[in-house]
Design a protein around this motif. Sequence first.
Motif, PDB file in Angstrom:
ATOM      1  N   GLU A 131       0.528  -1.582  -0.174  1.00 19.85           N
ATOM      2  CA  GLU A 131      -0.365   0.259  -0.136  1.00 19.85           C
ATOM      3  C   GLU A 131       1.274   1.167   0.305  1.00 19.85           C
ATOM      4  N   ASN A 132       1.826   1.272   0.461  1.00 19.08           N
ATOM      5  CA  ASN A 132       2.808   2.366   0.438  1.00 19.08           C
ATOM      6  C   ASN A 132       3.785   3.225  -0.575  1.00 19.08           C
ATOM      7  N   ASN A 133       3.840   2.030  -1.282  1.00 17.51           N
ATOM      8  CA  ASN A 133       4.441   1.534  -1.947  1.00 17.51           C
ATOM      9  C   ASN A 133       3.727   2.378  -2.865  1.00 17.51           C
ATOM     10  N   ASN A 134       2.292   1.667  -3.751  1.00 17.11           N
ATOM     11  CA  ASN A 134       0.701   2.781  -4.379  1.00 17.11           C
ATOM     12  C   ASN A 134       1.022   3.866  -3.987  1.00 17.11           C
ATOM     13  N   LYS A 135       1.306   4.575  -2.663  1.00 18.56           N
ATOM     14  CA  LYS A 135       1.013   5.917  -2.174  1.00 18.56           C
ATOM     15  C   LYS A 135       2.480   6.517  -3.086  1.00 18.56           C
ATOM     16  N   SER A 136       3.542   6.279  -3.023  1.00 15.72           N
ATOM     17  CA  SER A 136       4.558   6.754  -3.094  1.00 15.72           C
ATOM     18  C   SER A 136       5.298   6.642  -1.920  1.00 15.72           C
ATOM     19  N   GLN A 137       4.855   6.207  -0.816  1.00 18.39           N
ATOM     20  CA  GLN A 137       5.490   6.537   1.017  1.00 18.39           C
ATOM     21  C   GLN A 137       6.107   5.695   1.222  1.00 18.39           C
ATOM     22  N   PRO A 138       7.512   6.416   2.145  1.00 16.23           N
ATOM     23  CA  PRO A 138       8.711   4.674   2.641  1.00 16.23           C
ATOM     24  C   PRO A 138       7.692   4.640   3.667  1.00 16.23           C
ATOM     25  N   THR A 139       8.690   3.266   4.116  1.00 10.05           N
ATOM     26  CA  THR A 139       8.618   2.327   5.000  1.00 10.05           C
ATOM     27  C   THR A 139       9.816   1.914   5.244  1.00 10.05           C
ATOM     28  N   ALA A 140      10.104   2.235   6.484  1.00 16.51           N
ATOM     29  CA  ALA A 140      11.576   2.111   7.127  1.00 16.51           C
ATOM     30  C   ALA A 140      11.301   0.397   8.152  1.00 16.51           C
ATOM     31  N   ILE A 141      12.845   0.246   8.201  1.00 12.35           N
ATOM     32  CA  ILE A 141      13.264  -1.048   9.353  1.00 12.35           C
ATOM     33  C   ILE A 141      13.597  -1.061  10.118  1.00 12.35           C
ATOM     34  N   ILE A 142      13.183  -1.125  11.440  1.00  6.33           N
ATOM     35  CA  ILE A 142      14.519  -1.270  12.343  1.00  6.33           C
ATOM     36  C   ILE A 142      14.382  -2.660  12.943  1.00  6.33           C
ATOM     37  N   ILE A 143      16.113  -3.565  12.188  1.00  7.53           N
ATOM     38  CA  ILE A 143      15.536  -4.329  12.963  1.00  7.53           C
ATOM     39  C   ILE A 143      17.293  -4.314  14.730  1.00  7.53           C
ATOM     40  N   PHE A 144      16.936  -4.981  15.781  1.00  7.66           N
ATOM     41  CA  PHE A 144      17.986  -5.182  16.747  1.00  7.66           C
ATOM     42  C   PHE A 144      18.105  -6.041  17.498  1.00  7.66           C
ATOM     43  N   ASP A 145      18.937  -6.757  17.956  1.00  6.58           N
ATOM     44  CA  ASP A 145      19.409  -7.361  18.998  1.00  6.58           C
ATOM     45  C   ASP A 145      19.349  -7.812  19.935  1.00  6.58           C
ATOM     46  N   ALA A 146      19.887  -8.030  20.654  1.00  6.30           N
ATOM     47  CA  ALA A 146      20.234  -7.899  21.982  1.00  6.30           C
ATOM     48  C   ALA A 146      22.265  -7.897  23.090  1.00  6.30           C
ATOM     49  N   ASN A 147      22.621  -7.298  23.776  1.00  4.72           N
ATOM     50  CA  ASN A 147      24.121  -7.324  23.802  1.00  4.72           C
ATOM     51  C   ASN A 147      24.382  -8.320  24.301  1.00  4.72           C
ATOM     52  N   ASP A 148      25.698  -9.184  24.499  1.00  6.70           N
ATOM     53  CA  ASP A 148      25.275 -10.353  25.126  1.00  6.70           C
ATOM     54  C   ASP A 148      24.759 -11.306  26.052  1.00  6.70           C
ATOM     55  N   PHE A 149      23.098 -11.363  25.128  1.00  6.81           N
ATOM     56  CA  PHE A 149      22.192 -12.011  26.089  1.00  6.81           C
ATOM     57  C   PHE A 149      22.545 -12.893  26.530  1.00  6.81           C
ATOM     58  N   LYS A 150      23.111 -13.665  25.671  1.00  4.60           N
ATOM     59  CA  LYS A 150      23.516 -15.476  26.143  1.00  4.60           C
ATOM     60  C   LYS A 150      24.366 -15.264  27.465  1.00  4.60           C
ATOM     61  N   ILE A 151      24.834 -14.342  27.563  1.00  5.03           N
ATOM     62  CA  ILE A 151      26.355 -14.038  28.674  1.00  5.03           C
ATOM     63  C   ILE A 151      25.039 -14.065  29.748  1.00  5.03           C
ATOM     64  N   ILE A 152      23.909 -13.128  29.728  1.00  4.74           N
ATOM     65  CA  ILE A 152      22.566 -12.996  30.338  1.00  4.74           C
ATOM     66  C   ILE A 152      21.809 -14.620  31.085  1.00  4.74           C
ATOM     67  N   ASN A 153      21.648 -14.837  30.323  1.00  4.68           N
ATOM     68  CA  ASN A 153      21.247 -16.644  30.430  1.00  4.68           C
ATOM     69  C   ASN A 153      21.993 -16.930  31.123  1.00  4.68           C
ATOM     70  N   ASP A 154      23.067 -17.982  31.166  1.00  2.17           N
ATOM     71  CA  ASP A 154      24.127 -18.446  31.339  1.00  2.17           C
ATOM     72  C   ASP A 154      24.550 -17.971  33.059  1.00  2.17           C
ATOM     73  N   THR A 155      24.922 -16.540  33.229  1.00  2.00           N
ATOM     74  CA  THR A 155      24.479 -16.389  34.573  1.00  2.00           C
ATOM     75  C   THR A 155      24.220 -16.195  35.685  1.00  2.00           C
ATOM     76  N   TYR A 156      22.814 -16.034  35.147  1.00  2.00           N
ATOM     77  CA  TYR A 156      22.032 -15.853  35.904  1.00  2.00           C
ATOM     78  C   TYR A 156      20.432 -16.608  35.933  1.00  2.00           C
ATOM     79  N   GLY A 157      20.023 -17.130  34.578  1.00  2.00           N
ATOM     80  CA  GLY A 157      19.569 -18.392  34.502  1.00  2.00           C
ATOM     81  C   GLY A 157      18.407 -17.267  32.988  1.00  2.00           C
ATOM     82  N   HIS A 158      17.422 -18.447  32.497  1.00  2.00           N
ATOM     83  CA  HIS A 158      16.547 -18.243  31.633  1.00  2.00           C
ATOM     84  C   HIS A 158      15.589 -17.303  31.869  1.00  2.00           C
ATOM     85  N   ASN A 159      15.404 -17.319  33.385  1.00  2.00           N
ATOM     86  CA  ASN A 159      13.998 -16.605  34.218  1.00  2.00           C
ATOM     87  C   ASN A 159      14.403 -14.762  33.955  1.00  2.00           C
ATOM     88  N   ILE A 160      15.813 -14.387  33.867  1.00  2.00           N
ATOM     89  CA  ILE A 160      15.789 -13.308  34.377  1.00  2.00           C
ATOM     90  C   ILE A 160      16.310 -12.834  32.713  1.00  2.00           C
TER      91      ILE A 160
END
Length: 411
Positions: free
Chosen positions: A258-287
Amino acid sequence: MFNGSLIGPGFPNQLIQKDTHLFVVLDELWAEQQNHPIVYNYYYVSHALKYFYLSSKIPENQFNTTKEYFLTDFYNYQHSMSQQLNKLQKGMYYTYPYMDFFSHQKVITIKSPVYSNNEIVGDIGVDIPVKSLIKSITLPKKLKSSLNFYLYNINKNQKIEIYDGYSSHLLPPIPVHTHLNKQTLIFADISPWFFVSFAIKITILCISLLIIINYMNVVLKRHKFQKQRYQLEAYTDLLTGLFNRRVMDTIIKDIVTENNNKSQPTAIIIFDANDFKIINDTYGHNIGDLALKHISSTINDMTRDSDICIRLGGDEFCIVLPNANLEQALVMADRLELAIFSGYFCHYNIKISISTGCTVIEKNETLHNALVRADKILYRNKKNKAENKKALQRQLNNYIFKSPPKFPKEE
């Protein structure tokens, strides 16, 4: 066989028997309705083999059952392949009253398409003569004699009489109606004299009808709510409450188109957590789950209602920003990084940071290609952060562990 059609119960030839297993069902229905006051005509139309199988009380000599039926405009208009997709998706639908090609009676048809290999190969249905509908209305004679029933087509502004129970011009009738479908209303005009003479009975009847209608309405709303809930659950991540990947092929795809048909832009932000595995390994999956919830709640607080927030899986997230350019996406990404890192999310007083990648979907570009490009930008930014962190750590180590300055001895 009778001129290309099968009439009534019987034994079709082997070629037609291989086509469908519906004949036994139709014959059982035909046998069951022999003692019924309403004349139902059960049938199956094969679009592939061009035959018409009919189970009916009406004698076969009253039917115009020629093979030319399959060449008529009536056939082309009536078969399911000519119907709207939203009708077919319900599994069955019914038509507005029309003049039947075979019996030359005005009927209402309830139909269901028959599929083979995802293609419609036939229709199974039942024709109900309009004149016989009144036989199914089991009301007291006095009430029945005070009613007029008719159908009304909104689009054609056409009225079709079903039953005339009374005729009086002294007082205007009291109309009661309900929707048969979007285009058709069914009306019941009630004589006001009946209310005068049988006020108590009518009140009880109306209350009963209202209870039934209200009950049906409650049931329909409940089913509608359950359907919406199931659909929402199918597109929702249970841990964070954000959308899941399934929206990529449905909602997101439609928005981008729909945005392409109206010549309107659509932006995307992709992100992930830094050192997330360390948090899981250190404090557990609940944390670790608390960290993901902290990220998702921050996203919900800082995005617009029109933005679509998605958990792609694990600690990966995505935000689709309709009508946003790259500069706006970069500003949003910086704000998210700061807000997520600024807050503590558990009793250990630890923080979590994110790395982001932003892009804008180009015209005629697939959503997949845009996501791949944003993903590459994310990991380039993450790599740069890691290198900057290491360089800073080396500088700190050199400062802390370097030898103390030497001063000349006093003479």
